[in-house]
Enzyme design. Structure first.
Site, PDB file in Angstrom:
ATOM      1  CG  HIS A 115      -1.991  -1.005   1.200  1.00  0.00           C
ATOM      2  ND1 HIS A 115      -2.842  -1.181   0.133  1.00  0.00           N
ATOM      3  CD2 HIS A 115      -2.342  -1.940   2.125  1.00  0.00           C
ATOM      4  CE1 HIS A 115      -3.678  -2.178   0.402  1.00  0.00           C
ATOM      5  NE2 HIS A 115      -3.386  -2.658   1.586  1.00  0.00           N
ATOM      6  CG  ASP A 152      -3.170  -8.345   0.533  1.00  0.00           C
ATOM      7  OD1 ASP A 152      -2.344  -8.663   1.391  1.00  0.00           O
ATOM      8  OD2 ASP A 152      -4.202  -7.673   0.783  1.00  0.00           O
ATOM      9  CG  HIS A 154      -6.708  -5.103   1.767  1.00  0.00           C
ATOM     10  ND1 HIS A 154      -6.168  -6.001   2.671  1.00  0.00           N
ATOM     11  CD2 HIS A 154      -7.859  -4.641   2.313  1.00  0.00           C
ATOM     12  CE1 HIS A 154      -6.963  -6.077   3.724  1.00  0.00           C
ATOM     13  NE2 HIS A 154      -7.989  -5.265   3.535  1.00  0.00           N
ATOM     14  CG  ASP A 233      -5.206  -9.969   3.409  1.00  0.00           C
ATOM     15  OD1 ASP A 233      -4.913 -10.421   2.291  1.00  0.00           O
ATOM     16  OD2 ASP A 233      -4.925  -8.809   3.762  1.00  0.00           O
TER      17      ASP A 233
END
Length: 296
Positions: A115, A152, A154, A233
């Site tokens: 990120h 991931d 995200h 995740d």
């Protein structure tokens, strides 16, 4: 382990303990070579991050307690040395793989990085560890075509921002959408294969995306090395997201990437830990991932 921003924070030191414990329980650990991560150099960070941003992180480091960069991302006194070793681990992994001292590598590191943008920390991330490794592979080892795989839950907005429209990099990703960081559905460049997935998407849905959308672009790109933003995740037991992957899906995609890498890039893969916050499925998923990496 000294990067600790408070009890109850999901990105906690126990994540690495859970991974090591599961590798030992799975009888994998004794067959692996463990390498201590060096501290990344200022030059290596500057290939990815703006000078003012790097200075801002140094100035923000607290002597005690925590300092909050945003609502999700805080720093403790041990944060930057951990982050510098996390980025340094990826650099070291690149050197080992590119010099044929290791067939591939998994970087069991924290804090995560995908990120982190060129001038912005967010989502528990400070330096974009994978991006630092990619730039090192380009500058130090002369690689001209590098593929990034991000599974991931995200979207890796930082990685996308750093490599947008870079003809030497192809990024293929899946992520839950709409979901944090609420972007990615509109790719920033032609070199981005972003595949948003609905909450509740299954392993079968994921495998279909890999086969139908990733492979054609990867094959046409013909990379010389593969980097994996390995977030776990999207596992169905991880409350951070709402997707339905399981260990078998992570093992499957890893074996597929191993097969592809053997055919296209001399087997060169560096995998970098990103998310994964429910400790038991995190440990099991990483073990499945590493089992596949080590079977080559």
């Amino acid at each position: 382990m000294q990067h600790n921003v408070g009890e109850g924070h999901p990105e906690c030191p126990a994540r690495l303990v859970a991974i090591r414990d599961q590798l030992i329980a799975s009888q994998l650990f004794d067959f692996l070579t463990e390498v201590e991560a060096p501290v990344v150099s200022d030059e290596q960070l500057a290939r990815v991050h703006a000078p003012r941003y790097l200075e801002y992180l140094e100035m923000s480091l607290p002597l005690a307690g925590t300092f909050r960069l945003d609502s999700d991302t805080a720093m403790s006194p041990g944060t930057l040395i951990a982050a510098k070793r996390a980025a340094g681990a990826v650099v070291r992994a690149v050197d080992l793989v590119c010099s044929h001292q290791a067939p591939n590598a998994f970087c069991a590191i924290r804090p995560p990085g995908h990120h982190a943008e060129s001038a912005k920390a967010m989502g528990f991330c400070y330096y974009n560890n994978l991006a630092v490794g990619v730039r090192h592979a380009q500058f130090r080892h002369g690689l001209e075509r590098i593929a990034i795989i991000d599974f991931d839950v995200h979207h890796g907005n930082g990685t996308e921002e750093i490599f947008r429209d870079d003809p030497h990099v192809l990024m293929c990703s899946i992520f839950q959408h709409p979901f944090f960081p609420y972007c990615g559905d509109a790719p920033l460049g032609e070199n981005m294969v972003n595949v948003p997935m609905k909450a509740g998407s299954s392993g079968a849905d994921f495998r279909k995306v890999v086969q139908e959308q990733w492979w054609p672009r990867l094959t046409a790109f013909d990379p010389q090395m593969i980097f994996i933003s390995a977030g776990f995740d999207a596992h169905r037991e991880d409350d951070m997201g709402s997707m339905g992957l399981v260990e078998a899906d992570y093992e499957w995609v890893t074996r597929e990437l191993m097969r592809f890498a053997a055919e296209h890039c001399e087997g060169r893969i560096v995998s970098v830990l990103e998310g994964g916050y429910e400790l038991s499925p995190l440990g099991r998923s990483v073990a499945a991932h590493i089992r596949a990496l080590s079977d080559g």
